[in-house]
Design an enzyme around this catalytic site. Structure first.
Site, PDB file in Angstrom:
ATOM      1  N   ASP A  44       0.823  -1.204   0.000  1.00 33.58           N
ATOM      2  CA  ASP A  44       0.000   0.000   0.000  1.00 33.58           C
ATOM      3  C   ASP A  44       0.861   1.259   0.000  1.00 33.58           C
ATOM      4  OD1 ASP A  44       0.841  -0.063   2.626  1.00 33.58           O
ATOM      5  OD2 ASP A  44      -1.162  -0.338   3.490  1.00 33.58           O
ATOM      6  N   SER A  45       2.194   1.070  -0.027  1.00 29.57           N
ATOM      7  CA  SER A  45       3.092   2.197  -0.304  1.00 29.57           C
ATOM      8  C   SER A  45       2.860   2.719  -1.721  1.00 29.57           C
ATOM      9  CB  SER A  45       4.554   1.768  -0.144  1.00 29.57           C
ATOM     10  OG  SER A  45       4.810   0.575  -0.857  1.00 29.57           O
ATOM     11  N   ASP A  82      -0.882  -6.301  -0.258  1.00 29.19           N
ATOM     12  CA  ASP A  82      -1.418  -5.657   0.947  1.00 29.19           C
ATOM     13  C   ASP A  82      -2.937  -5.519   0.845  1.00 29.19           C
ATOM     14  OD1 ASP A  82       0.626  -5.151   2.747  1.00 29.19           O
ATOM     15  OD2 ASP A  82       1.151  -3.215   1.884  1.00 29.19           O
ATOM     16  N   LYS A 112      -1.192  -9.585   2.779  1.00 32.15           N
ATOM     17  CA  LYS A 112      -0.543  -9.094   3.996  1.00 32.15           C
ATOM     18  C   LYS A 112      -1.504  -8.202   4.765  1.00 32.15           C
ATOM     19  CE  LYS A 112       2.938  -6.019   3.968  1.00 32.15           C
ATOM     20  NZ  LYS A 112       2.413  -4.897   4.803  1.00 32.15           N
ATOM     21  N   GLU A 114      -1.865  -5.769   8.412  1.00 30.28           N
ATOM     22  CA  GLU A 114      -1.112  -5.052   9.438  1.00 30.28           C
ATOM     23  C   GLU A 114      -1.694  -5.310  10.824  1.00 30.28           C
ATOM     24  OE1 GLU A 114      -0.616  -0.882   8.841  1.00 30.28           O
ATOM     25  OE2 GLU A 114       0.408  -1.118   6.924  1.00 30.28           O
ATOM     26  N   GLU A 181       8.697  -3.663  10.783  1.00 27.92           N
ATOM     27  CA  GLU A 181       8.982  -2.336  10.226  1.00 27.92           C
ATOM     28  C   GLU A 181       9.408  -1.339  11.288  1.00 27.92           C
ATOM     29  OE1 GLU A 181       7.227   1.184   7.330  1.00 27.92           O
ATOM     30  OE2 GLU A 181       6.119  -0.694   7.536  1.00 27.92           O
TER      31      GLU A 181
END
Length: 256
Positions: A44-45, A82, A112, A114, A181
């Protein structure tokens, strides 16, 4: 031979470092795959290349669109996608629907999520039971930017213990790997030793089982670099110079 989630776990056992980078389009994904990257994250970057200031505005439809393009460019690497903000936190049904769409529509091999708080751990366990491979993500979680900020995590004993416990809980829930991270190197080392699944670090020191960076940071395309990134070439400068040269030749009628 295509990389699998089980192969990543075997590589941890063998002490073979895992190479991961991000991709959002066919061309870059094909280049990364050709270069031998083990894991490609459709992260999602991607919000940066779409002009968003944070990862929060990204939609599932945007992620699906770009993940399809990435998957078409990859033959060997494991592709992980993500799940964007609020596409899995509301309910198990929502998470199952979002993750299922990713696997069915893009051809990616895993998703993925979070966080490692109890509700997320329960969701991860159910997704894994349904046959959906899940990668975890603890430490600095960008989707919680307004809550935790962008500072390094795990600096106090209390926060370090919480992140460690989250990582252990995610492994027990069935994640095949976990992103660490922007946490302290000592904490990343401890987590890596405690877990039997591979840890993939980003700003988490040298002791992780693998490393991931945002590809635009590696290539020097980003306007702002995070403190833990390393620029291996400056494509931003190269592209600006090439376009300026082209523009000059057009204006002076030297091209074509």
């Amino acid at each position: 031979m295509a990389v699998t989630t089980q192969q990543l776990i075997q590589w941890k056992q063998q002490g073979r470092p895992i190479v991961a980078l991000t991709a959002w389009d066919y061309a870059i994904a094909q280049l990364l795959d050709t270069a031998g990257v083990d894991l490609i994250l459709v992260g999602d970057s991607m919000s940066v290349v779409l002009g968003y200031e944070t990862t929060l505005p990204l939609t599932l439809e945007e992620m699906l669109h770009h993940a399809k393009a990435v998957r078409r460019g990859v033959k060997r690497a494991l592709v992980v996608v993500d799940l964007p903000f609020l596409t899995y936190q509301e309910s198990l049904q929502q998470a199952m629907h979002s993750a299922g769409r990713v696997l069915k529509e893009t051809g990616a091999q895993a998703v993925k999520l979070e966080g490692g708080y109890p509700a997320i751990v329960d969701t991860v366990a159910r997704l894994v039971q349904a046959g959906i491979p899940v990668m975890g993500h603890v430490g600095l979680t960008p989707q919680s930017v307004h809550q935790v900020g962008l500072r390094q995590q795990g600096k106090t004993q209390e926060t370090a213990e919480r992140i460690l416990n989250e990582a252990i809980a995610l492994e027990q829930a069935g994640v095949f790997s976990i992103v660490l991270e922007h946490i302290t190197a000592d904490l990343a080392n401890l987590i890596t030793q405690k877990l039997s699944i591979p840890t993939i670090g980003i700003g988490a020191g040298t002791h992780c089982d693998g490393q991931v960076l945002v590809t635009s940071d590696v290539l020097g395309l980003s306007e702002k670099q995070p403190p833990f990134a390393k620029i291996y070439t400056n494509l931003r400068q190269t592209i600006i110079k090439a376009v300026q040269d082209y523009a000059l030749e057009v204006r002076e009628r030297k091209f074509p």
